[in-house]
Design a protein around this motif. Sequence first.
Motif, PDB file in Angstrom:
ATOM      1  N   ALA A 124       0.717  -1.226   0.042  1.00 34.10           N
ATOM      2  CA  ALA A 124       0.147   0.000   0.137  1.00 34.10           C
ATOM      3  C   ALA A 124       0.728   1.446  -0.028  1.00 34.10           C
ATOM      4  O   ALA A 124       0.624   2.471  -0.677  1.00 34.10           O
ATOM      5  CB  ALA A 124      -0.748   0.077   1.188  1.00 34.10           C
ATOM      6  N   GLU A 125       2.067   1.160   0.682  1.00 34.25           N
ATOM      7  CA  GLU A 125       2.839   2.229   0.602  1.00 34.25           C
ATOM      8  C   GLU A 125       3.469   2.387  -0.788  1.00 34.25           C
ATOM      9  O   GLU A 125       3.699   3.924  -1.130  1.00 34.25           O
ATOM     10  CB  GLU A 125       4.037   2.194   1.748  1.00 34.25           C
ATOM     11  N   ARG A 126       3.864   1.494  -1.351  1.00 38.88           N
ATOM     12  CA  ARG A 126       4.329   1.763  -2.740  1.00 38.88           C
ATOM     13  C   ARG A 126       3.373   2.175  -3.623  1.00 38.88           C
ATOM     14  O   ARG A 126       3.678   3.021  -4.657  1.00 38.88           O
ATOM     15  CB  ARG A 126       4.983   0.370  -3.282  1.00 38.88           C
ATOM     16  N   ARG A 127       2.253   1.842  -3.537  1.00 43.83           N
ATOM     17  CA  ARG A 127       1.110   2.343  -4.291  1.00 43.83           C
ATOM     18  C   ARG A 127       1.018   3.959  -4.140  1.00 43.83           C
ATOM     19  O   ARG A 127       0.623   4.806  -4.986  1.00 43.83           O
ATOM     20  CB  ARG A 127      -0.372   1.529  -4.052  1.00 43.83           C
ATOM     21  N   GLN A 128       0.851   4.154  -2.921  1.00 43.70           N
ATOM     22  CA  GLN A 128       0.963   5.784  -2.543  1.00 43.70           C
ATOM     23  C   GLN A 128       2.014   6.437  -2.931  1.00 43.70           C
ATOM     24  O   GLN A 128       2.232   7.554  -3.783  1.00 43.70           O
ATOM     25  CB  GLN A 128       0.818   5.845  -0.888  1.00 43.70           C
ATOM     26  N   LEU A 129       3.378   5.968  -3.001  1.00 39.73           N
ATOM     27  CA  LEU A 129       4.475   6.540  -3.681  1.00 39.73           C
ATOM     28  C   LEU A 129       4.467   6.454  -5.164  1.00 39.73           C
ATOM     29  O   LEU A 129       4.832   7.631  -5.693  1.00 39.73           O
ATOM     30  CB  LEU A 129       5.521   5.830  -3.446  1.00 39.73           C
ATOM     31  N   ASP A 130       3.765   5.559  -5.883  1.00 36.98           N
ATOM     32  CA  ASP A 130       3.692   5.867  -7.387  1.00 36.98           C
ATOM     33  C   ASP A 130       2.686   7.086  -7.628  1.00 36.98           C
ATOM     34  O   ASP A 130       2.912   7.726  -8.535  1.00 36.98           O
ATOM     35  CB  ASP A 130       2.808   4.466  -7.772  1.00 36.98           C
ATOM     36  N   LEU A 144      11.880   9.920   1.443  1.00 37.51           N
ATOM     37  CA  LEU A 144      11.162  10.387   2.397  1.00 37.51           C
ATOM     38  C   LEU A 144      10.393   9.216   3.229  1.00 37.51           C
ATOM     39  O   LEU A 144      10.483   9.315   4.509  1.00 37.51           O
ATOM     40  CB  LEU A 144       9.903  11.338   1.991  1.00 37.51           C
ATOM     41  N   LEU A 145       9.888   8.159   2.546  1.00 34.28           N
ATOM     42  CA  LEU A 145       9.085   7.101   3.277  1.00 34.28           C
ATOM     43  C   LEU A 145      10.374   6.473   4.333  1.00 34.28           C
ATOM     44  O   LEU A 145      10.128   6.259   5.427  1.00 34.28           O
ATOM     45  CB  LEU A 145       8.712   6.032   2.473  1.00 34.28           C
ATOM     46  N   PHE A 146      11.504   6.149   3.840  1.00 30.61           N
ATOM     47  CA  PHE A 146      12.767   5.767   4.595  1.00 30.61           C
ATOM     48  C   PHE A 146      12.841   6.603   5.723  1.00 30.61           C
ATOM     49  O   PHE A 146      13.035   5.961   6.934  1.00 30.61           O
ATOM     50  CB  PHE A 146      13.824   5.619   3.735  1.00 30.61           C
ATOM     51  N   SER A 147      12.927   7.847   5.298  1.00 27.47           N
ATOM     52  CA  SER A 147      13.298   8.752   6.680  1.00 27.47           C
ATOM     53  C   SER A 147      12.071   8.711   7.757  1.00 27.47           C
ATOM     54  O   SER A 147      12.342   8.607   8.696  1.00 27.47           O
ATOM     55  CB  SER A 147      13.431   9.873   6.151  1.00 27.47           C
ATOM     56  N   VAL A 148      11.033   8.728   7.386  1.00 27.54           N
ATOM     57  CA  VAL A 148       9.776   8.678   8.502  1.00 27.54           C
ATOM     58  C   VAL A 148      10.086   7.290   9.248  1.00 27.54           C
ATOM     59  O   VAL A 148       9.836   7.244  10.363  1.00 27.54           O
ATOM     60  CB  VAL A 148       8.384   8.642   7.628  1.00 27.54           C
ATOM     61  N   LYS A 149      10.225   6.199   8.417  1.00 28.69           N
ATOM     62  CA  LYS A 149      10.417   5.020   9.242  1.00 28.69           C
ATOM     63  C   LYS A 149      11.529   4.861  10.218  1.00 28.69           C
ATOM     64  O   LYS A 149      11.498   4.220  11.177  1.00 28.69           O
ATOM     65  CB  LYS A 149      10.196   3.836   8.116  1.00 28.69           C
ATOM     66  N   GLU A 150      12.674   5.783   9.746  1.00 31.36           N
ATOM     67  CA  GLU A 150      13.799   5.891  10.807  1.00 31.36           C
ATOM     68  C   GLU A 150      13.411   6.661  11.870  1.00 31.36           C
ATOM     69  O   GLU A 150      13.592   6.505  12.959  1.00 31.36           O
ATOM     70  CB  GLU A 150      14.906   6.470   9.905  1.00 31.36           C
ATOM     71  N   ALA A 170       2.878   1.097   9.066  1.00 34.08           N
ATOM     72  CA  ALA A 170       2.269   1.503   7.842  1.00 34.08           C
ATOM     73  C   ALA A 170       1.949   3.268   7.825  1.00 34.08           C
ATOM     74  O   ALA A 170       1.518   3.820   8.576  1.00 34.08           O
ATOM     75  CB  ALA A 170       0.865   0.956   7.732  1.00 34.08           C
ATOM     76  N   VAL A 171       2.866   3.582   6.788  1.00 33.88           N
ATOM     77  CA  VAL A 171       3.008   4.983   6.742  1.00 33.88           C
ATOM     78  C   VAL A 171       2.019   5.500   5.665  1.00 33.88           C
ATOM     79  O   VAL A 171       2.017   5.251   4.718  1.00 33.88           O
ATOM     80  CB  VAL A 171       4.459   5.614   6.372  1.00 33.88           C
ATOM     81  N   ASP A 181       1.345  10.038   9.027  1.00 35.79           N
ATOM     82  CA  ASP A 181       0.732   9.215  10.090  1.00 35.79           C
ATOM     83  C   ASP A 181       1.655   7.920  10.042  1.00 35.79           C
ATOM     84  O   ASP A 181       1.759   7.410   8.727  1.00 35.79           O
ATOM     85  CB  ASP A 181      -0.643   8.871   9.914  1.00 35.79           C
ATOM     86  N   ALA A 182       1.913   7.167  11.195  1.00 39.13           N
ATOM     87  CA  ALA A 182       2.335   6.003  11.188  1.00 39.13           C
ATOM     88  C   ALA A 182       1.891   5.227  12.084  1.00 39.13           C
ATOM     89  O   ALA A 182       1.750   5.294  13.088  1.00 39.13           O
ATOM     90  CB  ALA A 182       3.997   5.999  11.483  1.00 39.13           C
ATOM     91  N   ARG A 183       0.848   3.903  11.574  1.00 40.43           N
ATOM     92  CA  ARG A 183       0.246   3.461  12.286  1.00 40.43           C
ATOM     93  C   ARG A 183       1.019   1.730  12.338  1.00 40.43           C
ATOM     94  O   ARG A 183       1.529   1.144  11.605  1.00 40.43           O
ATOM     95  CB  ARG A 183      -1.142   2.871  11.569  1.00 40.43           C
TER      96      ARG A 183
END
Length: 225
Positions: A124-130, A144-150, A170-171, A181-183
Amino acid sequence: MIEQLLPAGVSAVEAFDDTRPAPLFPEEQALLGNAVAKRRDEFATARRCAREALGALGFPPAPITAGPRREPRWPGGVVGAITHCAGYRAAVVARDEEFTTLGVDAEPHGPLPDGVLDSISLPAERRQLDRLHRELPAVYWDRLLFSVKESVFKAWYPLTHRWLDFHEAAVTLLPEREAFDARLLVPGPVVGGVTVTGFTGRWLVGRGLILTGIAVPARQPAFAG
């Protein structure tokens, strides 16, 4: 820059080079072992940032050692985080009576290396990134996704002292607010009688960098999404 992501009460200090690395305490020198000069300089600059940030809260200079995940060990009564990447070092700290946990991360504003995205993201995150890449191509959303998860991990770990895998949160990126948001997809810690189910935070892009930050007020330990 990083102070833009964080509320009042959080002390933040950053550096864009290593021209003023701090003298290290023996306990900090021991953490470096046989590290090369570049690693020593970035470490010393990050420790200087941390000491200056602590000083703004009234704490005297003292060694900042590291735990088993190389997380900084702060003085009693303090929460905080350190980050560094090419051309950037920063430390953020706050009193634990005001904030439950902090998490920050800095990354170069460029694409992730080939093959990394699948290992750190959910479908779902990859679909959002696309979609975001098509709509707002000026931002490297995968980085950015990588940084959020860090940042999520840095906020999570002091509360649990447990590993959090990239696939266990799940971001959702919120570009209109430069927020996220990160669930959590695993049971979260109980803080103040409330189970933490995730984290919210903010991000910014500038000076060739991506910065992300999380600051959880002590009176609001749970994800409010």
